[in-house]
Design a protein around this motif. Structure first.
Motif, PDB file in Angstrom:
ATOM      1  N   HIS A 266       2.759 -15.351  26.496  1.00  0.00           N
ATOM      2  CA  HIS A 266       3.176 -16.716  26.801  1.00  0.00           C
ATOM      3  C   HIS A 266       3.135 -17.636  25.577  1.00  0.00           C
ATOM      4  CE1 HIS A 266       1.139 -14.991  30.475  1.00  0.00           C
ATOM      5  NE2 HIS A 266       2.370 -15.185  30.912  1.00  0.00           N
ATOM      6  N   TYR A 267       2.103 -17.486  24.741  1.00  0.00           N
ATOM      7  CA  TYR A 267       1.924 -18.357  23.574  1.00  0.00           C
ATOM      8  C   TYR A 267       1.422 -17.560  22.370  1.00  0.00           C
ATOM      9  CZ  TYR A 267       1.891 -22.098  27.097  1.00  0.00           C
ATOM     10  OH  TYR A 267       2.212 -22.943  28.135  1.00  0.00           O
ATOM     11  N   ARG A 268       1.864 -17.969  21.182  1.00  0.00           N
ATOM     12  CA  ARG A 268       1.263 -17.503  19.927  1.00  0.00           C
ATOM     13  C   ARG A 268       0.217 -18.540  19.544  1.00  0.00           C
ATOM     14  NH1 ARG A 268       1.437 -12.619  18.857  1.00  0.00           N
ATOM     15  NH2 ARG A 268       1.164 -12.739  21.103  1.00  0.00           N
TER      16      ARG A 268
ATOM     17  N   CYS B  77      -6.445 -23.298  11.505  1.00  0.00           N
ATOM     18  CA  CYS B  77      -5.726 -24.123  12.480  1.00  0.00           C
ATOM     19  C   CYS B  77      -5.368 -23.225  13.664  1.00  0.00           C
ATOM     20  CB  CYS B  77      -4.458 -24.695  11.836  1.00  0.00           C
ATOM     21  SG  CYS B  77      -3.659 -25.989  12.805  1.00  0.00           S
ATOM     22  N   MET B  78      -5.894 -23.521  14.853  1.00  0.00           N
ATOM     23  CA  MET B  78      -5.766 -22.620  15.993  1.00  0.00           C
ATOM     24  C   MET B  78      -4.419 -22.742  16.703  1.00  0.00           C
ATOM     25  SD  MET B  78      -9.664 -22.528  17.525  1.00  0.00           S
ATOM     26  CE  MET B  78      -9.936 -24.310  17.616  1.00  0.00           C
ATOM     27  N   GLY B  79      -3.661 -23.747  16.348  1.00  0.00           N
ATOM     28  CA  GLY B  79      -2.322 -23.898  16.908  1.00  0.00           C
ATOM     29  C   GLY B  79      -1.579 -24.992  16.171  1.00  0.00           C
ATOM     30  N   ARG B  80      -0.432 -24.675  15.598  1.00  0.00           N
ATOM     31  CA  ARG B  80       0.311 -25.701  14.847  1.00  0.00           C
ATOM     32  C   ARG B  80       0.764 -26.838  15.753  1.00  0.00           C
ATOM     33  NH1 ARG B  80       3.913 -23.123   9.941  1.00  0.00           N
ATOM     34  NH2 ARG B  80       2.146 -22.226   8.802  1.00  0.00           N
TER      35      ARG B  80
ATOM     36  N   ASP C  18      -0.182 -23.862  20.357  1.00  0.00           N
ATOM     37  CA  ASP C  18       0.953 -22.950  20.186  1.00  0.00           C
ATOM     38  C   ASP C  18       1.376 -22.943  18.717  1.00  0.00           C
ATOM     39  OD1 ASP C  18       3.016 -21.212  20.624  1.00  0.00           O
ATOM     40  OD2 ASP C  18       4.025 -22.420  22.137  1.00  0.00           O
ATOM     41  N   ASP C  19       1.419 -21.757  18.141  1.00  0.00           N
ATOM     42  CA  ASP C  19       1.867 -21.622  16.756  1.00  0.00           C
ATOM     43  C   ASP C  19       3.389 -21.615  16.648  1.00  0.00           C
ATOM     44  OD1 ASP C  19      -0.367 -21.668  15.117  1.00  0.00           O
ATOM     45  OD2 ASP C  19      -0.809 -19.535  15.377  1.00  0.00           O
TER      46      ASP C  19
ATOM     47  N   GLN D 101       8.040 -28.456  21.069  1.00  0.00           N
ATOM     48  CA  GLN D 101       7.214 -29.004  22.134  1.00  0.00           C
ATOM     49  C   GLN D 101       7.017 -30.510  21.967  1.00  0.00           C
ATOM     50  OE1 GLN D 101       6.421 -26.571  19.965  1.00  0.00           O
ATOM     51  NE2 GLN D 101       5.264 -24.910  20.906  1.00  0.00           N
ATOM     52  N   TYR D 102       6.821 -31.169  23.088  1.00  0.00           N
ATOM     53  CA  TYR D 102       6.455 -32.592  23.076  1.00  0.00           C
ATOM     54  C   TYR D 102       5.700 -32.892  24.369  1.00  0.00           C
ATOM     55  CZ  TYR D 102      10.225 -33.538  26.443  1.00  0.00           C
ATOM     56  OH  TYR D 102      11.022 -33.544  27.567  1.00  0.00           O
TER      57      TYR D 102
END
Length: 286
Positions: free
Chosen positions: A44-46, A112-115, A125-126, A132-133
């Protein structure tokens, strides 16, 4: 621009709290910032962290992983549940294994655990190609670029700007299940479309309906596409099918599903035509 500076800019919209920097300014270098980038996560997410579910205190890659596991057919129905996403308080860094409060950068290794990071939704989410917003009106994060969508206060959801002045408003349009597959549309990860009547449905489910020659909204029965060519074909079928003499003067009452008009029309075994909008999407009432 250095990695720390890049991360500390307003790359991630208004979700990031302004009183705390996104990355530890003591940690610099592209190598550390990108360490493990796009190598961790789930289908689902990187992302470079895992979440601790506040409802069951178990560790999952993301909320979807939790919901799929806890709503599995093998789980006792009394124990099935969804994660309260906004209540997530703790995450675990995927690189160093440090448990910590929700934040964008690991307090131990500084990665950084998610950009993309939203503190409201607890979303990491990387893969920022999703654009995304966070929508304050919806209260959740969306994808596709904020400039391409607007929030309709009556429908209580986001639509493409192409529909801004043309979509029919329906109160809470996406706050219900898809009428075909019954997945909750408001939080669905699949594409959702608006039918001419204003009701919403998965794009794939609407396509499947048409493949099975179903052209009426499952909720209100209005036509979901331009049916004028089909009505012309029915006109030809009726002209080629004269009714037997005992039925030639039989009159019935019909309700048009498209315009809502009730009319008295001549009965025909093929179909009944609305005299107002010329639609054959009608039903006999008496």
């Amino acid at each position: 621009m250095g990695a720390a500076e890049l991360c500390c800019q307003h790359l991630y919209g208004e979700c990031v709290p302004s009183e705390e920097p996104l990355c530890d300014t003591k940690i610099t270098g592209e190598e550390l910032f990108d360490k493990g980038y796009m190598k961790y996560g789930c289908p689902h997410y990187r992302r470079r962290c895992r979440i601790i579910a506040p409802c069951c205190n178990e560790i999952f890659d993301c909320r979807h992983c939790h919901n799929e596991a806890k709503n599995n057919i093998n789980v006792d129905q009394k124990h099935r549940h969804d994660i309260p996403r906004h209540q997530v308080q703790q995450v675990i860094c995927s690189l160093c294994g440090t448990e910590q409060e929700v934040r964008q950068t690991c307090i131990n290794c500084g990665v950084c655990m998610g950009r993309y990071f939203c503190e409201t939704c607890k979303l990491f989410d990387d893969d920022t190609s999703k654009r995304q917003y966070h929508c304050n009106g919806c209260g959740i994060c969306r994808i596709g670029g904020q400039e391409n969508f607007f929030h309709c206060n009556k429908c209580r959801c986001c639509y493409s700007v192409l529909l801004k002045n043309s979509h029919p408003c329906v109160e809470g349009a996406m706050h219900h299940d898809c009428p075909v597959c019954f997945e909750y549309l408001f939080e669905s990860r699949n594409d959702v479309t608006v039918m001419p009547c204003g009701h919403t449905i998965h794009q794939s489910c609407l396509k499947e309906m048409k493949e099975h020659y179903q052209y009426a909204c499952p909720l209100c029965s209005k036509s979901v596409c331009d049916m004028s060519k089909m009505w012309e074909k029915i006109d030809e079928d009726i002209a080629a099918t004269p009714m037997p003499e005992p039925y030639q003067n039989k009159m019935i009452w019909i309700l048009c599903n498209d315009c809502g008009t009730t009319s008295e029309v001549q009965f025909h075994v093929v179909a009944q035509k609305c005299p107002v909008c010329k639609s054959y999407n009608t039903r006999q009432t008496r």
